[in-house]
Scaffold this active site. Structure first.
Site, short mmCIF file in Angstrom:
data_model
loop_
_atom_site.label_atom_id
_atom_site.label_comp_id
_atom_site.label_asym_id
_atom_site.label_seq_id
_atom_site.Cartn_x
_atom_site.Cartn_y
_atom_site.Cartn_z
N HIS A 1 0.87 -1.19 0.00
CA HIS A 1 0.00 0.00 0.00
C HIS A 1 0.90 1.24 0.00
O HIS A 1 0.74 2.11 -0.82
CB HIS A 1 -0.94 0.00 1.21
N HIS B 1 2.97 10.82 0.55
CA HIS B 1 3.93 10.30 1.53
C HIS B 1 5.38 10.41 1.07
O HIS B 1 6.26 10.81 1.83
CB HIS B 1 3.62 8.83 1.84
N GLU C 1 0.52 7.92 -3.61
CA GLU C 1 1.44 7.54 -2.54
C GLU C 1 2.71 8.40 -2.56
O GLU C 1 3.20 8.82 -1.52
CB GLU C 1 1.79 6.04 -2.63
P1 5GP Z 1 -7.29 5.51 7.31
O1 5GP Z 1 -8.07 6.69 7.75
O2 5GP Z 1 -7.94 4.67 6.27
O3 5GP Z 1 -6.62 4.73 8.41
O4 5GP Z 1 -6.03 6.12 6.55
C1 5GP Z 1 -6.20 6.89 5.41
C2 5GP Z 1 -4.84 7.31 4.93
O5 5GP Z 1 -4.23 8.18 5.87
C3 5GP Z 1 -3.85 6.19 4.76
O6 5GP Z 1 -3.97 5.49 3.57
C4 5GP Z 1 -2.56 6.95 4.82
O7 5GP Z 1 -2.31 7.61 3.63
C5 5GP Z 1 -2.85 7.94 5.89
N1 5GP Z 1 -2.48 7.42 7.23
C6 5GP Z 1 -3.29 6.84 8.16
N2 5GP Z 1 -2.59 6.53 9.27
C7 5GP Z 1 -1.32 6.91 9.04
C8 5GP Z 1 -0.13 6.88 9.81
O8 5GP Z 1 -0.07 6.44 10.96
N3 5GP Z 1 0.97 7.37 9.21
C9 5GP Z 1 0.97 7.90 7.97
N4 5GP Z 1 2.11 8.35 7.48
N5 5GP Z 1 -0.12 7.95 7.23
C10 5GP Z 1 -1.25 7.47 7.75
P1 5GP Z 2 -3.94 6.59 1.51
O1 5GP Z 2 -4.12 8.08 1.53
O2 5GP Z 2 -5.07 5.87 2.12
O3 5GP Z 2 -2.56 6.10 1.46
O4 5GP Z 2 -4.26 6.23 -0.01
C1 5GP Z 2 -5.39 5.65 -0.41
C2 5GP Z 2 -5.75 6.29 -1.74
O5 5GP Z 2 -5.22 5.49 -2.77
C3 5GP Z 2 -7.22 6.37 -1.91
O6 5GP Z 2 -7.51 7.56 -2.60
C4 5GP Z 2 -7.52 5.18 -2.75
O7 5GP Z 2 -8.63 5.37 -3.59
C5 5GP Z 2 -6.27 5.04 -3.58
N1 5GP Z 2 -6.02 3.65 -3.94
C6 5GP Z 2 -5.81 3.21 -5.19
N2 5GP Z 2 -5.62 1.88 -5.20
C7 5GP Z 2 -5.70 1.47 -3.90
C8 5GP Z 2 -5.59 0.21 -3.30
O8 5GP Z 2 -5.37 -0.84 -3.92
N3 5GP Z 2 -5.72 0.18 -1.95
C9 5GP Z 2 -5.94 1.30 -1.20
N4 5GP Z 2 -6.05 1.17 0.12
N5 5GP Z 2 -6.06 2.51 -1.76
C10 5GP Z 2 -5.95 2.60 -3.10
#
Ligand code: 5GP
Ligand code: 5GP
Length: 227
Positions: free
Chosen positions: A62, A120, A116
């Site tokens: 991811h 990040h 990503e």
């Molecule tokens: P969710 O709300 O689904 O846990 O996270 C959404 C997105 O927020 C993640 O895909 C990731 O991009 C970011 N995120 C959530 N928790 C963390 C964390 O502990 N560290 C970082 N760097 N990103 C996070």
């Molecule tokens: P995060 O901010 O949670 O790291 O990134 C998640 C973002 O990447 C969301 O906008 C989601 O739609 C996109 N995304 C694309 N492909 C994937 C996948 O395979 N898994 C997840 N968790 N997010 C994906």
């Protein structure tokens, strides 16, 4: 104080500031996060396979996320260094395999990789450029075969229910560090193994003990769906 010594003191303080800035840590460690495709696809939202076809039944990358020890994290650090696929032509076929996108609408993966990197990756660019960042994540994935580790502990993606503590200790025993497990819910509301977090040093190459763990709850027993 005399003028000369005041100006000397100011110069000294300025130098100290510059020194502090030059050794300032952008972040403390990375979370290396892998997702189980079966648990992304069996949700209410469902999923779309990438245009390159159904991914293998394996954990997929991811992201590699810079984090601070206090649990907070930087994001979108450098809009001027946006994702540029022409910097990673040699990595694309391995990324299609190990960093497959499951989001809709179906695409090659560029939308996921670009998200990503921009969110990040740009926060670790002092240590890793774009090529280095994607390469580091691919190397980590090839070093730690989570599915194989779980399966050798009798934990299989067969829709069965497994104890969270057994999942955690199976991984700790194999890699030497405690992982963090993130759960989500399938379309019927069952809690299941969704993502596994490992911690990595700021060079992006070595696993380390996690300085802090994210928050969130699984359940004492969780499902490991097939894909
Ligand atoms: P969710 O709300 O689904 O846990 O996270 C959404 C997105 O927020 C993640 O895909 C990731 O991009 C970011 N995120 C959530 N928790 C963390 C964390 O502990 N560290 C970082 N760097 N990103 C996070
Ligand atoms: P995060 O901010 O949670 O790291 O990134 C998640 C973002 O990447 C969301 O906008 C989601 O739609 C996109 N995304 C694309 N492909 C994937 C996948 O395979 N898994 C997840 N968790 N997010 C994906």
């Amino acid at each position: 104080m005399e003028k000369a010594s005041v100006s000397l003191t100011i110069k000294f303080l300025l130098l100290q500031c510059l020194f502090a800035l030059s050794i300032a840590q952008d972040f403390d460690f990375f979370y290396f996060v892998q997702q189980w495709p079966g648990s992304y696809c069996d949700t209410k939202k469902s999923c779309c396979y990438p245009t390159t076809g159904k991914p293998a039944a394996d954990f997929g990358i991811h992201g590699l996320w810079p984090n601070y020890k206090d649990g907070s994290y930087p994001s979108n650090c450098d809009p001027s260094n946006a994702y540029d696929e022409s910097k990673i032509p040699d990595l694309i076929s391995l990324m299609q395999q190990d960093w497959a996108t499951l989001a809709c609408p179906s695409n090659s993966g560029s939308a996921f990789w670009s998200h990503e990197w921009n969110k990040h990756g740009t926060c670790s660019e002092s240590n890793l450029d774009q090529h280095g960042y994607f390469k580091a994540a691919l190397n980590l994935k090839s070093k730690v075969d989570l599915l194989q580790i779980l399966q050798s502990g009798g934990i299989n993606p067969d829709g069965g229910s497994y104890s969270l503590s057994n999942i955690k200790s199976t991984i700790s025993n194999a890699i030497g560090y405690d992982p963090w497990i993130e759960c989500n819910s399938d379309a019927d509301g069952n809690r299941q193994l969704y993502q596994i977090y490992l911690c990595v040093d700021t060079s992006g190459s070595d696993l380390i003990a996690c300085p802090s763990f994210p928050r969130g709850k699984c359940a004492p027993n969780i499902q490991f769906p097939s894909f």
